[in-house]
Write an enzyme that holds these catalytic residues in place. Structure first.
Site, PDB file in Angstrom:
ATOM      1  N   CYS A  97      46.331 -30.266  13.337  1.00 44.11           N
ATOM      2  CA  CYS A  97      45.880 -31.653  13.220  1.00 44.11           C
ATOM      3  C   CYS A  97      46.852 -32.442  12.345  1.00 44.11           C
ATOM      4  CB  CYS A  97      44.488 -31.727  12.609  1.00 44.11           C
ATOM      5  SG  CYS A  97      43.291 -30.671  13.418  1.00 44.11           S
ATOM      6  N   CYS A 146      42.758 -28.527  10.627  1.00 40.96           N
ATOM      7  CA  CYS A 146      43.610 -27.393  10.975  1.00 40.96           C
ATOM      8  C   CYS A 146      45.075 -27.821  10.819  1.00 40.96           C
ATOM      9  CB  CYS A 146      43.336 -26.940  12.405  1.00 40.96           C
ATOM     10  SG  CYS A 146      43.385 -28.266  13.606  1.00 40.96           S
TER      11      CYS A 146
END
Lengths: 348, 78
Positions: free
Chosen positions: B14, B11
């Site tokens: 992240c 994502c």
């Protein structure tokens, strides 16, 4: 020794409070200036005629863009402050040991206030069912969390008023509860991927204590993140909406999006699926369509479909759910949205 | 030598978390190896309910959000 005014933490706290007060004052001043400023630019500075197609479209655009962006920043800030009091860990603890029914209602309500990103759907799903929360209750949460979307709430409030925003929240809750109860009743545990049941139950991160300054800082971060992500869609959506507002004749849509067209609700749901995550751009357009004769139930069904039936989340959930359960999940949510759409068309 | 793991399947947050952790490691001038954990079965070995997660020397220190640089610094010094 501890002189409270020179203490760095205290100083920092004072600075944040002063900044917050300043921003709040500026926010209210700006909010009250939008209407006169939009009128002045369109009708005085640009010499457009009041009541003309172009004049109305431009005044509408110049008023709605700053208004919605201000509302978004202000209300997302307040919602984010509220969300610092909730976490997936706390929600899981609150749902532990709850039965079907009451558990579904609680899970749907918590879905509104718990910070959630669809990219976290898998760890959350595993964490919930591992700790013994029933499958149906877990689904109520997983449906409510993305469906009752904070950006959509604020935009509905700004463009339609609090009644429609309230109806949207209410129908989101009803859909999450009904779909969760149905999935729970069907006893579909065998359609959860096997590895999920073999995982070790884990404790969860210990909750940290947050000071108010931390909460304010975090809320500010999420305002930047969310508004930064949607502002372009907001402007594009309002531009299209303003065009419709100025140029499409009244009642043009009664035939295709009005109450009499029975097929409009399922069609709206289908149309909403590929528009995932563009609630910000879709709502201003929908708002303009409603002025021209689209009915509220149809519009709400469309909204729910845009935010609730999301393709990315479904793909992510496929990791933990077998195809049969994915189908049931999408089917029940779609069905619940269609029923809600008809319901509102019927009673309003 | 610190072992740092970023938990989460790709994502946007992240990536931001990893960039931030790398920056703090660089600023502090400590040695660390980074590992991206994207497999859910691996991720779920840590007590995590939402990604991104930050693991330092096998201990989960943050989950579901991006911590501040100061916080990462404190955890790295522990």
């Amino acid at each position: 020794m501890d002189n409270s005014l020179t203490h760095p933490a205290k100083q920092n706290q004072l600075r944040i409070i002063a900044l917050l007060a300043l921003i709040t004052a500026a926010w209210f001043a700006a909010y009250n200036l939008i209407q006169p400023l939009a009128d002045w630019i369109s009708y005085s500075a640009l010499h457009l005629t009041k009541g003309s197609h172009l004049g109305d479209a431009i005044a509408f655009f110049l008023y709605d863009v700053p208004k919605i962006l201000l509302l978004l920043s202000g209300m997302i800030f307040l919602i984010s402050i509220l969300r610092t009091f909730f976490s997936p860990e706390r929600t899981r603890a609150l749902l532990g040991g709850k039965r079907q029914g009451i558990g579904n209602v609680l899970a749907s309500l918590l879905g509104i206030v718990t910070p959630f990103c669809s990219c976290s759907a898998v760890p959350l799903f595993i964490g919930f069912v591992e700790s013994g929360i029933p499958l149906g209750v877990t689904f109520s949460f997983l449906i409510a969390a993305p469906t009752i979307n904070e950006v959509a709430i604020v935009m509905l409030f700004g463009l339609f008023g609090w009644k429609v925003a309230g109806l949207y929240i209410l129908s989101g809750l009803i859909i999450a509860i009904i779909a969760g109860v149905l999935i729970g009743r069907l006893k579909l545990e065998r359609y959860v991927e096997d590895f999920v049941w073999q995982m070790q139950s884990t404790g969860g991160l210990q909750e940290e204590k947050l000071a108010w300054t931390n909460r304010i800082e975090r809320a500010w971060e999420s305002v930047k993140e969310i508004v930064g992500k949607v502002w372009l869609y907001v402007i594009a959506g309002i531009a299209v909406g303003a065009g419709i507002h100025g140029y499409v004749p009244e009642t043009a849509l009664v035939g295709i999006m009005g109450k009499q067209a029975w097929w409009s609700v399922p069609a709206a749901v289908l149309l909403g699926v590929p528009l995932y995550s563009n609630a910000a751009g879709v709502i201003p357009i929908v708002s303009a369509l409603m002025e021209k004769g689209a009915s509220l139930g149809t519009v709400l069904a469309f909204m729910m479909s845009v935010v609730g039936l999301s393709l990315p989340e479904t793909i992510i959930l496929r990791r933990v759910l077998k195809p049969q359960l994915i189908t049931v999940f999408i089917g029940t949510v779609a069905l619940a949205i269609i029923i809600t759409g008809y319901l509102f068309n019927l009673v309003l | 030598m610190k072992n740092i793991k970023i938990l989460g399947s790709g994502c946007a947050n992240c990536k931001r978390l990893e960039a931030m952790a790398r920056k703090v490691v660089g600023d502090l001038g400590i040695e660390a190896e980074f590992e991206k954990v994207t497999d859910y079965a691996e991720i779920m070995k840590y007590p995590i309910l939402s990604t991104p997660g930050l693991v330092i020397n096998e201990k989960l220190v943050s989950a579901g959000r991006i911590p501040t640089e100061e916080q990462i610094e404190t955890w790295l010094k522990e």
